[in-house]
Scaffold this motif. Structure first.
Motif, PDB file in Angstrom:
ATOM      1  N   LYS A  55       0.864  -1.180   0.000  1.00 17.20           N
ATOM      2  CA  LYS A  55       0.000   0.000   0.000  1.00 17.20           C
ATOM      3  C   LYS A  55       0.900   1.229   0.000  1.00 17.20           C
ATOM      4  N   GLU A  74      -8.564   4.718   7.265  1.00 19.64           N
ATOM      5  CA  GLU A  74      -8.589   4.207   5.889  1.00 19.64           C
ATOM      6  C   GLU A  74      -7.992   2.801   5.815  1.00 19.64           C
ATOM      7  N   LYS A  77     -10.299   0.208   7.437  1.00 24.39           N
ATOM      8  CA  LYS A  77     -11.477  -0.027   6.593  1.00 24.39           C
ATOM      9  C   LYS A  77     -11.124  -0.896   5.388  1.00 24.39           C
ATOM     10  N   GLU A  78      -9.944  -0.629   4.794  1.00 23.60           N
ATOM     11  CA  GLU A  78      -9.556  -1.359   3.581  1.00 23.60           C
ATOM     12  C   GLU A  78      -9.035  -2.757   3.877  1.00 23.60           C
TER      13      GLU A  78
END
Length: 322
Positions: A55, A74, A77-78
């Motif tokens: 990432k 973020e 959540k991902e």
């Protein structure tokens, strides 16, 4: 599948050192997946590693506490990780750790051994000893989670057709880098028997290496001409790499190429020798009791004479290259 969220944002060489650890850890724990969060331009380091999701982020998009809080939300959540591995332990990642602990996640962080390193770099300390290797410090983070990981400390060549010698004469700090006149002379002598490929980056380094290419027959500057993927491929095809204590040593480790490493103010005792690289390929001024005076080569010489640079003899490097 157990998912670990890991982060390390800099420096380039330190991020590169996580790669062989990830490879061997995941081979030994095939039911684990690592999400590696780092700078976007480091993505090629992790290409093709099974069970690694890279990432890439731009840190400027996540400034300050509120920016980091947004990043933490973020990422959860991902990826919805089971564990968090802080492989950096700086203010930014300490804040992320705190945010994740508040959310109930188990966070494990690297022990950098700061006190040991301060003692090692004390110029009055005459009893210098080898500290734990940085790659083992990374592996310790996963061991603390309860996983088994045994590092081989062996190079794995990815190319069988090897020719030419790579030379990366630059480093971030003066204390890590041979004087350029010595590096030029080293290249000139080696180029009489070997094709020499110069590695560097940035405008100034590229200009210097292109000048060297024009002055020394049988040399070629690759500075500024290759993507990171192409650079790794080229290093994999070399007989050997000559590098300062800097990122190119670690890139050589990633692709299984032997590296003759040059150490000036710094010392392999601090734990930063490239993964799988041999101690007999280390070249340094051995009888200076003040070495290492810093872990990163970023301090001024307390003696004022830079003996670790000035007393360094390039003949020792030439002898390592057959």
């Amino acid at each position: 599948m157990t998912r670990i969220l890991a982060y390390r944002f800099s420096a380039f060489g330190d991020v590169a050192m996580t790669v062989p650890v990830f490879k061997e850890f995941l081979e030994q724990n095939p039911d684990v997946e690592i999400v590696m969060v780092s700078r976007k331009n480091f993505e090629a380091l992790f290409a093709g590693i099974p069970n690694v999701i890279f990432k890439g982020i731009n840190l400027d998009d996540y400034k300050g506490f509120f920016g980091l809080r947004r990043l933490s939300n973020e990422l959860i959540k991902e990826f919805n990780p089971h564990y968090v591995a802080n492989l950096h332990d700086v203010i930014r990642t300490k804040i992320l750790d705190r945010l994740y602990r508040r959310k109930g996640l188990k966070v494990f962080k690297i022990n950098k051994g700061k006190e040991e390193k301060e003692h090692l770099t004390d110029v009055w300390n005459l009893d210098k000893v080898q500290l734990k290797k940085t790659v083992e410090r990374y592996a310790d983070v996963f061991r603390e989670m309860g996983f088994k990981v045994e590092l081989s400390h062996q190079l794995r060549p990815i190319s069988n057709n090897k020719s030419g010698i790579g030379f990366a004469p630059f480093a971030q700090h003066k204390g890590k880098m041979l004087p350029l006149e010595k590096s030029f002379e080293l290249a000139r002598i080696l180029a009489q028997k070997h094709t020499i490929y110069f590695f560097g980056g940035g405008k100034k380094e590229t200009e210097t290496l292109e000048k060297w290419e024009s002055l020394i027959p049988n040399t070629k500057s690759l500075s500024g001409k290759l993507s990171l993927t192409e650079e790794l491929q080229k290093i994999s095809e070399l007989e050997a790499m000559i590098s300062m204590d800097s990122a190119n040593m670690h890139l050589a480790s990633l692709v299984g190429t032997r590296c003759v490493s040059i150490w000036c103010a710094t010392h392999p005792y601090a734990g930063f020798l490239g993964f799988g690289q041999k101690e007999e390929d280390v070249v340094q001024v051995k009888d200076l009791s003040c070495r290492p005076c810093s872990v990163f080569g970023d301090k001024e010489c307390y003696r004022g004479d830079w003996a670790c640079l000035e007393e360094f003899t390039i003949q020792k490097v030439i002898e390592k290259i057959r």
